[in-house]
Design a protein around this motif. Sequence first.
Motif, short mmCIF file in Angstrom:
data_model
loop_
_atom_site.label_atom_id
_atom_site.label_comp_id
_atom_site.label_asym_id
_atom_site.label_seq_id
_atom_site.Cartn_x
_atom_site.Cartn_y
_atom_site.Cartn_z
N ASN A 124 31.80 -43.86 -41.77
CA ASN A 124 31.58 -42.42 -41.67
C ASN A 124 30.99 -41.85 -42.96
O ASN A 124 30.15 -40.94 -42.93
CB ASN A 124 32.90 -41.71 -41.35
CG ASN A 124 33.32 -41.90 -39.90
OD1 ASN A 124 32.50 -42.20 -39.04
ND2 ASN A 124 34.59 -41.74 -39.62
N ARG A 151 29.13 -40.66 -26.86
CA ARG A 151 28.70 -40.09 -28.14
C ARG A 151 27.22 -40.34 -28.39
O ARG A 151 26.64 -39.76 -29.30
CB ARG A 151 29.52 -40.69 -29.29
CG ARG A 151 30.99 -40.40 -29.20
CD ARG A 151 31.74 -40.88 -30.43
NE ARG A 151 31.40 -40.09 -31.63
CZ ARG A 151 32.00 -40.23 -32.80
NH1 ARG A 151 32.96 -41.14 -32.95
NH2 ARG A 151 31.65 -39.49 -33.83
N ASN A 152 26.60 -41.21 -27.62
CA ASN A 152 25.19 -41.56 -27.82
C ASN A 152 24.26 -40.89 -26.82
O ASN A 152 23.12 -40.59 -27.15
CB ASN A 152 25.00 -43.07 -27.68
CG ASN A 152 25.67 -43.87 -28.78
OD1 ASN A 152 25.52 -43.57 -29.95
ND2 ASN A 152 26.41 -44.90 -28.38
N TRP A 209 27.36 -45.91 -31.48
CA TRP A 209 28.81 -45.86 -31.31
C TRP A 209 29.26 -46.77 -30.19
O TRP A 209 28.50 -47.08 -29.27
CB TRP A 209 29.27 -44.43 -31.00
CG TRP A 209 28.84 -43.41 -32.00
CD1 TRP A 209 27.75 -42.58 -31.91
CD2 TRP A 209 29.45 -43.11 -33.26
NE1 TRP A 209 27.66 -41.79 -33.03
CE2 TRP A 209 28.69 -42.09 -33.86
CE3 TRP A 209 30.58 -43.62 -33.92
CZ2 TRP A 209 29.02 -41.56 -35.10
CZ3 TRP A 209 30.91 -43.08 -35.15
CH2 TRP A 209 30.14 -42.06 -35.73
N GLN A 210 30.53 -47.15 -30.22
CA GLN A 210 31.09 -47.95 -29.13
C GLN A 210 31.14 -47.13 -27.85
O GLN A 210 30.84 -47.61 -26.76
CB GLN A 210 32.50 -48.43 -29.49
CG GLN A 210 33.17 -49.20 -28.36
CD GLN A 210 34.59 -49.63 -28.71
OE1 GLN A 210 35.06 -49.43 -29.81
NE2 GLN A 210 35.27 -50.22 -27.76
N PHE A 259 22.82 -43.92 -35.85
CA PHE A 259 24.17 -44.31 -35.45
C PHE A 259 24.18 -44.91 -34.06
O PHE A 259 23.51 -44.42 -33.16
CB PHE A 259 25.10 -43.09 -35.43
CG PHE A 259 25.89 -42.90 -36.69
CD1 PHE A 259 26.99 -43.70 -36.96
CD2 PHE A 259 25.55 -41.93 -37.59
CE1 PHE A 259 27.72 -43.53 -38.11
CE2 PHE A 259 26.27 -41.74 -38.75
CZ PHE A 259 27.37 -42.55 -39.02
N SER A 273 36.18 -47.99 -40.64
CA SER A 273 35.52 -46.85 -39.99
C SER A 273 35.36 -45.67 -40.94
O SER A 273 34.38 -44.92 -40.87
CB SER A 273 36.31 -46.42 -38.74
OG SER A 273 36.25 -47.43 -37.75
N ASP A 319 29.13 -48.86 -34.96
CA ASP A 319 30.59 -48.89 -34.95
C ASP A 319 31.07 -49.57 -33.67
O ASP A 319 30.97 -49.00 -32.59
CB ASP A 319 31.15 -47.46 -35.03
CG ASP A 319 32.65 -47.43 -35.25
OD1 ASP A 319 33.24 -48.51 -35.50
OD2 ASP A 319 33.25 -46.35 -35.17
#
Length: 295
Positions: free
Chosen positions: A49, A94-95, A89-90, A87, A45, A165
């Motif tokens: 980043n 955050r998305n 994200w899991q 990006f 990770s 991620d």
Amino acid sequence: MIHCEGLVKIYKTADLEVFALQGLDLQIESGELMAIIGNSGSGKSTLLNMLGGLDRPTAGKLTVDGRDMLKFKERDFVRYKRESVGFVWQNNARNLIPYLTALENVELPILLTGSRKRWRAKELLDAVGLSHRASNKLYELSGGEQQRVAIAIALANHPKLLLADEPTGSVDSRMANQILDLFRELNRTIGITVVIVTHDPELAKKVDRVAAIRDGKISSEMLRKRSYAEEMAELEQEDEEGTHVEYAVLDKAGRLQVPSNYLESIGVKNSNKLRVELGEGKIILLPPEEKEKAE
């Protein structure tokens, strides 16, 4: 597309230094679809980043699309994140923005750049198979559908590099397969470079190359023997365990990390020594003799 050489990342607190990456070397070609796997704390990770411009390397060399990220100033990172990288994200929080529809979520990054090409958002939703859900709010979408919206958002500004991620970590196996198939389709049709970070070794069956990180370094790689399409066509005859060839990775000092399950299979568990022999053009690794173990 990506060149890492001797990459080091150190996190410092008042009286402690933690080496997240310890001289990592990695090259990723333009248009490649690959996965980076490793246990928690391995550094995967941290690497993601830095590739995404969210963190700065401590030392070494890191270039993305020909640009030296160690020389980036803050405004360079802002431009890079807006124009060059996407990006996924899991964690969907955050998305996505929960009070917007799926279409509005994809439109937002397009409008923030000053563009009025709102039709592109509809194209992207169609590309991820969600044009029929454009007017739905997020709570009306399944976890897998939300992740598809997140992928559409990541593609909104024509990035050259897509970073994911643990993109399948919060969905079931059926939806995980659909999301991975979507990454492959986007990679094939758009030509975008895709790097997926995961702890799931099953991902190796869906990508062309897998790099494993141990202790902040690339320890091994697996390369697909034949194209994914060829293997899918021969799925009934194909041995799933034989889809890739595995390679150990040597660093510049000639050091080699051997996977622990390989060592255990030849009886090396509680020793830091191996016997090395050269025979018939091969380097042979053997467990230490009993006398050596005792020492």
